[in-house]
Design a protein around this motif. Structure first.
Motif, mmCIF file in Angstrom:
data_model
loop_
_atom_site.group_PDB
_atom_site.id
_atom_site.type_symbol
_atom_site.label_atom_id
_atom_site.label_comp_id
_atom_site.label_asym_id
_atom_site.label_seq_id
_atom_site.Cartn_x
_atom_site.Cartn_y
_atom_site.Cartn_z
ATOM 1 N N TYR A 76 -6.061 -48.639 -16.795
ATOM 2 C CA TYR A 76 -4.959 -47.465 -17.002
ATOM 3 C C TYR A 76 -3.854 -46.956 -18.019
ATOM 4 C CZ TYR A 76 -1.995 -43.637 -16.376
ATOM 5 O OH TYR A 76 -1.448 -42.512 -16.919
ATOM 6 N N ASN A 80 -7.420 -48.603 -21.431
ATOM 7 C CA ASN A 80 -8.587 -48.127 -21.717
ATOM 8 C C ASN A 80 -9.428 -46.969 -21.378
ATOM 9 O OD1 ASN A 80 -7.748 -51.346 -23.161
ATOM 10 N ND2 ASN A 80 -8.751 -51.932 -21.245
ATOM 11 N N LYS A 82 -10.288 -43.062 -21.417
ATOM 12 C CA LYS A 82 -10.402 -42.113 -22.435
ATOM 13 C C LYS A 82 -10.992 -40.637 -21.758
ATOM 14 C CE LYS A 82 -12.283 -40.661 -26.789
ATOM 15 N NZ LYS A 82 -12.688 -40.535 -27.888
ATOM 16 N N ARG A 83 -10.058 -39.755 -21.152
ATOM 17 C CA ARG A 83 -10.407 -38.987 -20.329
ATOM 18 C C ARG A 83 -12.000 -38.123 -20.505
ATOM 19 N NH1 ARG A 83 -5.467 -34.400 -19.943
ATOM 20 N NH2 ARG A 83 -4.059 -36.097 -19.265
ATOM 21 N N TYR A 84 -11.877 -37.996 -21.571
ATOM 22 C CA TYR A 84 -13.229 -36.716 -22.135
ATOM 23 C C TYR A 84 -14.201 -37.522 -21.655
ATOM 24 C CZ TYR A 84 -16.808 -35.230 -25.135
ATOM 25 O OH TYR A 84 -18.221 -34.709 -25.533
ATOM 26 N N VAL A 175 -18.743 -45.744 -28.035
ATOM 27 C CA VAL A 175 -17.182 -45.761 -28.057
ATOM 28 C C VAL A 175 -16.441 -47.136 -27.896
ATOM 29 C CG1 VAL A 175 -16.777 -45.271 -25.215
ATOM 30 C CG2 VAL A 175 -17.746 -44.058 -25.910
ATOM 31 N N GLN A 179 -13.413 -49.597 -24.213
ATOM 32 C CA GLN A 179 -13.297 -48.212 -23.537
ATOM 33 C C GLN A 179 -14.449 -47.797 -22.875
ATOM 34 O OE1 GLN A 179 -12.173 -45.002 -26.344
ATOM 35 N NE2 GLN A 179 -10.736 -45.403 -26.971
ATOM 36 N N CYS A 183 -13.710 -47.117 -18.559
ATOM 37 C CA CYS A 183 -15.005 -45.840 -17.674
ATOM 38 C C CYS A 183 -15.491 -46.454 -16.471
ATOM 39 C CB CYS A 183 -15.490 -45.199 -19.250
ATOM 40 S SG CYS A 183 -16.745 -43.959 -18.662
#
Length: 268
Positions: A76, A80, A82-84, A175, A179, A183
Motif C-alpha cells: 500500500y 501497488n 488498485k481499489r477496483y 494488470v 499491482q 493485490c
C-alpha cells in the motif's frame, strides 16, 4: 525438551524466510510452512498424518493473517494496491476460502497431503515455465470475482496466500505486475481470515487434537512464525520492488518440486 518448545523455536527461524518470500512474491508462505510443519508435527510431536495435515494447513493460514497484513501494508505504501482489482478479487476470494477450508477439514489427511503436493508441483511448474502473455481483454468485475473465488478455494485447501495463482491470472488480464503482487498480498490476508475462521470452527469439537490448539490451529507454531515473519515481510516487499525476481522465483519453484515429491513418497 518439550516438543511444543522445539516446534516454536524452529518456527521462529522458518518465519524469517516465510515473511521475506511473502513480501517479495505475494505467496503468503504456505508453500513452505505446510510441508515443514507437517514434518515437525510428525517427527517432533509424534502426531499422526490424519491429525497433522489439517493442522498444518490451518496453522499456515493463521500466520498469513499477520504476514499478509505486513506485506499488504508495505505494498500500500509503495502504491501497488488498485481499489477496483482488490475489491472484486476480495469478494470472490472470501467465498472460495470458506469453501476450501471446509473441504480440507472434511477429507482424509493422506488425501489432503497428496492433493497439496500435486497442486504444489503444478504451481511450481507454472512458476518456471508460465509465460506472461496478455489477454486481449481487461478483467471485468465478474472475471475478477471468479479469479478470486478459484484462488480462494485452492489457497484455503492448501494453506497458502494465493499469490502464485492470482498474480499470473491478473497479469493475463493486463494488470501491472507490481499491482498484481500487491493485490495478491492483500487478498492473501482475506484468504487467511476467512480460511482460518472456518478451520477454527471445524476443529472446535474434535477430540483427537493435541493441547495448545484453537480448532485446527496449532498456536505454538503460529506464534513462532509470526514473531519473526512480520518483520521480514516488509523487507521482502521492498526488495521485490527493486530487483528482477524471475530467477529467484524459478529457484523457489525447483525447491517446491523437490519438497512435493518428498511429501508424496516420504510422509506416512
Amino acid at each position: 525438551m518439550d516438543p511444543a518448545a522445539i516446534i516454536f523455536a524452529c518456527c521462529l527461524v522458518m518465519g524469517l524466510v516465510v515473511g521475506f518470500l511473502a513480501g517479495m512474491f505475494g505467496i503468503g508462505g504456505g508453500l513452505i510452512i505446510v510441508p515443514a510443519l507437517t514434518y515437525l508435527l510428525i517427527s517432533v510431536a509424534g502426531l499422526q498424518l490424519e491429525q497433522v495435515m489439517p493442522m498444518a494447513v490451518a496453522t499456515s493460514l493463521s500466520t498469513i493473517i499477520f504476514t499478509g497484513y505486513s506485506s499488504a501494508r508495505a505494498h500500500y505504501k509503495l502504491g501497488n494496491l488498485k481499489r477496483y482489482i482488490v475489491l472484486w478479487c476480495g469478494i470472490g476470494i472470501s467465498l472460495g476460502a470458506v469453501l476450501g477450508a471446509q473441504v480440507a477439514s472434511a477429507i482424509s489427511g493422506a488425501l489432503l497431503k497428496n492433493v497439496f503436493a500435486t497442486l504444489m508441483i503444478v504451481i511450481a511448474l507454472q512458476m518456471i515455465f508460465g509465460k506472461r502473455n496478455s489477454s486481449s481483454h481487461y478483467a471485468s468485475r465478474s472475471t475478477l470475482s471468479g479469479i478470486g473465488a478459484g484462488s480462494g478455494f485452492v489457497s484455503a485447501l492448501m494453506g497458502i496466500g494465493g499469490g502464485v495463482l492470482l498474480v499470473p491470472a491478473l497479469v493475463w488480464f493486463r494488470v501491472n505486475m507490481r499491482q498484481a503482487i500487491g493485490c495478491a498480498a492483500l487478498c492473501g490476508l482475506v484468504v487467511a481470515i476467512f480460511g482460518t475462521a472456518s478451520f477454527v470452527i471445524a476443529g472446535l469439537h474434535q477430540t483427537h487434537l493435541p493441547p495448545m490448539t484453537l480448532g485446527y490451529v496449532y498456536l505454538p507454531a503460529t506464534f513462532g512464525i509470526v514473531t519473526t515473519s512480520i518483520f521480514t515481510a516488509g523487507v521482502g516487499a521492498r526488495v521485490g520492488q527493486k530487483v528482477d525476481t524471475g530467477l529467484l522465483k524459478k529457484l523457489l519453484a525447483g525447491l517446491l518440486i523437490l519438497v512435493s515429491i518428498r511429501m508424496i513418497v516420504g510422509i506416512n
